[in-house]
Design an enzyme around this catalytic site. Structure first.
Site, PDB file in Angstrom:
ATOM      1  N   CYS A 251       0.703  -0.949  -0.312  1.00  0.00           N
ATOM      2  CA  CYS A 251       0.225  -0.097  -0.095  1.00  0.00           C
ATOM      3  C   CYS A 251       1.068   1.339  -0.263  1.00  0.00           C
ATOM      4  O   CYS A 251       0.621   2.676  -0.306  1.00  0.00           O
ATOM      5  CB  CYS A 251      -0.825  -0.107   1.013  1.00  0.00           C
TER       6      CYS A 251
ATOM      7  N   HIS B  58      -2.619   6.952   3.026  1.00  0.00           N
ATOM      8  CA  HIS B  58      -3.433   5.859   1.684  1.00  0.00           C
ATOM      9  C   HIS B  58      -5.046   5.540   2.720  1.00  0.00           C
ATOM     10  O   HIS B  58      -5.156   5.203   3.621  1.00  0.00           O
ATOM     11  CB  HIS B  58      -2.405   4.578   2.343  1.00  0.00           C
TER      12      HIS B  58
ATOM     13  N   ASN C  88      -9.790   0.400  -0.301  1.00  0.00           N
ATOM     14  CA  ASN C  88      -9.108   0.234  -0.157  1.00  0.00           C
ATOM     15  C   ASN C  88      -7.867  -0.384  -1.263  1.00  0.00           C
ATOM     16  O   ASN C  88      -8.528  -1.640  -2.420  1.00  0.00           O
ATOM     17  CB  ASN C  88      -8.636  -0.624   0.625  1.00  0.00           C
TER      18      ASN C  88
HETATM   19  O1  UT7 Z   1      -3.864  -1.576   3.758  1.00  0.00           O
HETATM   20  C1  UT7 Z   1      -3.116  -1.479   4.900  1.00  0.00           C
HETATM   21  C2  UT7 Z   1      -3.513  -2.430   5.280  1.00  0.00           C
HETATM   22  N1  UT7 Z   1      -4.587  -2.511   6.486  1.00  0.00           N
HETATM   23  C3  UT7 Z   1      -4.622  -1.782   7.401  1.00  0.00           C
HETATM   24  O2  UT7 Z   1      -4.534  -1.484   7.619  1.00  0.00           O
HETATM   25  C4  UT7 Z   1      -6.380  -2.490   7.823  1.00  0.00           C
HETATM   26  C5  UT7 Z   1      -6.138  -2.354   9.122  1.00  0.00           C
HETATM   27  N2  UT7 Z   1      -7.095  -2.606  10.021  1.00  0.00           N
HETATM   28  C6  UT7 Z   1      -8.600  -2.640   9.699  1.00  0.00           C
HETATM   29  O3  UT7 Z   1      -9.043  -1.498   9.143  1.00  0.00           O
HETATM   30  C7  UT7 Z   1     -10.089  -3.094  10.992  1.00  0.00           C
HETATM   31  O4  UT7 Z   1      -9.283  -3.921  11.686  1.00  0.00           O
HETATM   32  C8  UT7 Z   1     -10.116  -4.195   9.953  1.00  0.00           C
HETATM   33  C9  UT7 Z   1     -11.732  -3.571   9.358  1.00  0.00           C
HETATM   34  C10 UT7 Z   1      -9.694  -5.004   8.856  1.00  0.00           C
HETATM   35  C11 UT7 Z   1     -11.834  -4.505  10.714  1.00  0.00           C
HETATM   36  O5  UT7 Z   1     -12.273  -3.326  11.935  1.00  0.00           O
HETATM   37  P1  UT7 Z   1     -12.042  -4.346  13.426  1.00  0.00           P
HETATM   38  O6  UT7 Z   1     -12.994  -2.760  14.257  1.00  0.00           O
HETATM   39  O7  UT7 Z   1     -10.711  -3.785  13.668  1.00  0.00           O
HETATM   40  O8  UT7 Z   1     -13.048  -5.573  12.947  1.00  0.00           O
HETATM   41  P2  UT7 Z   1     -12.466  -6.890  14.181  1.00  0.00           P
HETATM   42  O9  UT7 Z   1     -12.080  -7.796  13.711  1.00  0.00           O
HETATM   43  O10 UT7 Z   1     -12.458  -6.838  15.613  1.00  0.00           O
HETATM   44  O11 UT7 Z   1     -13.438  -7.699  13.982  1.00  0.00           O
HETATM   45  C12 UT7 Z   1     -15.137  -6.849  14.889  1.00  0.00           C
HETATM   46  C13 UT7 Z   1     -16.210  -7.942  14.946  1.00  0.00           C
HETATM   47  C14 UT7 Z   1     -15.654  -9.376  14.796  1.00  0.00           C
HETATM   48  O12 UT7 Z   1     -16.705 -10.206  15.339  1.00  0.00           O
HETATM   49  P3  UT7 Z   1     -16.884 -10.606  16.728  1.00  0.00           P
HETATM   50  O13 UT7 Z   1     -15.652 -11.727  17.373  1.00  0.00           O
HETATM   51  O14 UT7 Z   1     -16.542  -9.374  17.647  1.00  0.00           O
HETATM   52  O15 UT7 Z   1     -18.520 -11.537  17.196  1.00  0.00           O
HETATM   53  C15 UT7 Z   1     -15.871  -9.847  13.795  1.00  0.00           C
HETATM   54  O16 UT7 Z   1     -15.871 -11.818  13.532  1.00  0.00           O
HETATM   55  O17 UT7 Z   1     -16.380  -7.601  13.176  1.00  0.00           O
HETATM   56  C16 UT7 Z   1     -16.602  -9.103  12.699  1.00  0.00           C
HETATM   57  N3  UT7 Z   1     -16.029  -8.905  11.388  1.00  0.00           N
HETATM   58  C17 UT7 Z   1     -17.384  -8.436  10.500  1.00  0.00           C
HETATM   59  N4  UT7 Z   1     -18.132  -7.976  10.706  1.00  0.00           N
HETATM   60  C18 UT7 Z   1     -19.801  -8.264  10.132  1.00  0.00           C
HETATM   61  C19 UT7 Z   1     -15.012  -8.798  10.608  1.00  0.00           C
HETATM   62  N5  UT7 Z   1     -15.124  -8.312   9.832  1.00  0.00           N
HETATM   63  C20 UT7 Z   1     -16.128  -8.613   9.548  1.00  0.00           C
HETATM   64  C21 UT7 Z   1     -17.293  -8.290   8.659  1.00  0.00           C
HETATM   65  N6  UT7 Z   1     -19.033  -7.694   8.600  1.00  0.00           N
HETATM   66  N7  UT7 Z   1     -17.371  -7.614   7.165  1.00  0.00           N
END
Ligand code: UT7
Length: 326
Positions: A113, A253, A283
């Protein structure tokens, strides 16, 4: 020291839009979750016939047109991509043929990225040292090819697109400072995994089970993204000898709208100064900053004389930043 400026910008975005509602039909997700957790509303998907080099070619043509420079004058093409058509030939060589830049050399850079800023900084050095007079810097991604479309953690985040710029000796404005850093000890937080292989020397791997796909540890990356981008901004503006108050626009980014809010908060900078278009494209890896910069200039968010900060973070892990006096 020769001053180097961006002489023209171009973009290409595939016409197919994939909305959050479309994704609701593919995996267990919701428009509400994607919007509130990431800021993404829709993203673009390249057609089956559009390879990364095709996206790069189209963005390059627009950048050349806007820079009012013919392809024959380009002597360096640097393409940032994590999703090349194939491991070789380089996308840069394919673009060279497509645009007819006969006297150019070219190569691809891999910095995920942050790739556009790595390519920009590399090409700038070529011009400063006299190795090149005019460089074409392109960031192009067909990132949707690297996605496991059954994995809701990743498939809602990414999209396809390309952006490009022509660099040359400064006419007005110039790139005033650069900052690049790698954190290789954390390479495993985001990677492309391949299961299986075809080598007869590793028989346990010979069954080709799955095409390459992205795996990431979202929460860890989130923290690293905020800290490393805030740090990169502080370091690059110090090099450029400007203060935070003198920044007119930050083009980051576009990985997550919440990352951009957290960077603004950490640095005590108004979020209004941060250009955001993640809602439209998700992204696009290396292409995100290139496309955002084009749109920030087109929409007059960036004006002549502004201090612009470009800042990126990506798999590697790597970070990068540049200050451009526009
Ligand atoms: O491009 C350069 C590198 N990438 C990044 O910098 C990405 C950085 N990370 C992020 O942007 C965020 O961590 C994400 C968008 C990837 C995820 O968001 P989050 O708020 O950190 O969510 P999480 O991984 O903590 O998941 C929270 C909940 C989980 O469910 P439980 O365990 O709380 O029941 C996940 O299973 O959200 C769930 N979840 C979803 N739910 C609905 C994860 N993906 C989804 C989804 N739809 N697509």
């Amino acid at each position: 020291m020769v001053k180097v400026s961006i002489l023209g910008l171009g973009v290409y975005l595939p016409s197919k839009r994939l909305t959050n509602f479309d994704l609701e039909k593919m995996v267990d997700t919701s428009d509400e979750w994607i919007r509130s957790r990431t800021g993404i509303v829709e993203r673009r998907v390249a057609s089956p016939h559009e390879k990364t080099s095709d996206l790069a070619h189209k963005a390059a043509l627009q950048a050349l047109k806007n820079a009012k420079i013919s392809a024959e004058k380009i002597d360096l093409i640097v393409v940032a991509t994590a999703s090349p058509d194939s491991s070789f030939p380089s996308v840069a060589c394919k673009v060279q043929k497509a645009i007819g830049a006969k006297k150019a050399t070219g190569f691809d850079v891999s910095a995920a990225c942050a790739g556009f800023l790595y390519a920009l900084t590399t090409a700038k050095q070529y011009i400063q040292t006299g190795m090149a007079h005019h460089a074409l810097v392109i960031a192009a991604e067909r990132f949707t090819d690297l996605i496991d479309w059954t994995d809701r953690d990743t498939c809602v985040l990414f999209g396809d697109g390309a952006g490009a710029c022509v660099l040359g000796k400064a006419k007005s404005g110039h790139i005033t400072a650069d900052f690049l850093q790698a954190f290789g000890d954390q390479w495993d937080l985001m990677q492309v995994i391949s299961e299986g292989g075809r080598s007869p020397f590793h028989p346990e791997k010979t069954a080709c089970a799955k095409l390459p796909y992205v795996r990431m540890q979202g929460q860890e990356l989130f923290k690293m993204a905020v800290n490393s981008m805030a740090d990169a901004i502080e370091k690059v503006i110090k090099k450029a000898k400007i203060k935070k108050e003198n920044i007119d626009c930050i083009v980051p980014h576009q990985a997550n709208d919440r990352i951009m809010s957290a960077v603004a908060k950490k640095l005590n900078i108004s979020k209004d100064k941060i250009f955001i278009n993640i809602d439209k494209y998700g992204n696009m890896s290396a292409a995100s900053i290139a496309v955002a910069l084009y749109e920030a200039v087109e929409s007059k968010k960036i004006k002549k004389g502004d201090n612009v900060v470009l800042v990126a973070f990506g798999a590697g892990l790597v970070s990068a930043a540049n200050v451009v006096k526009w």
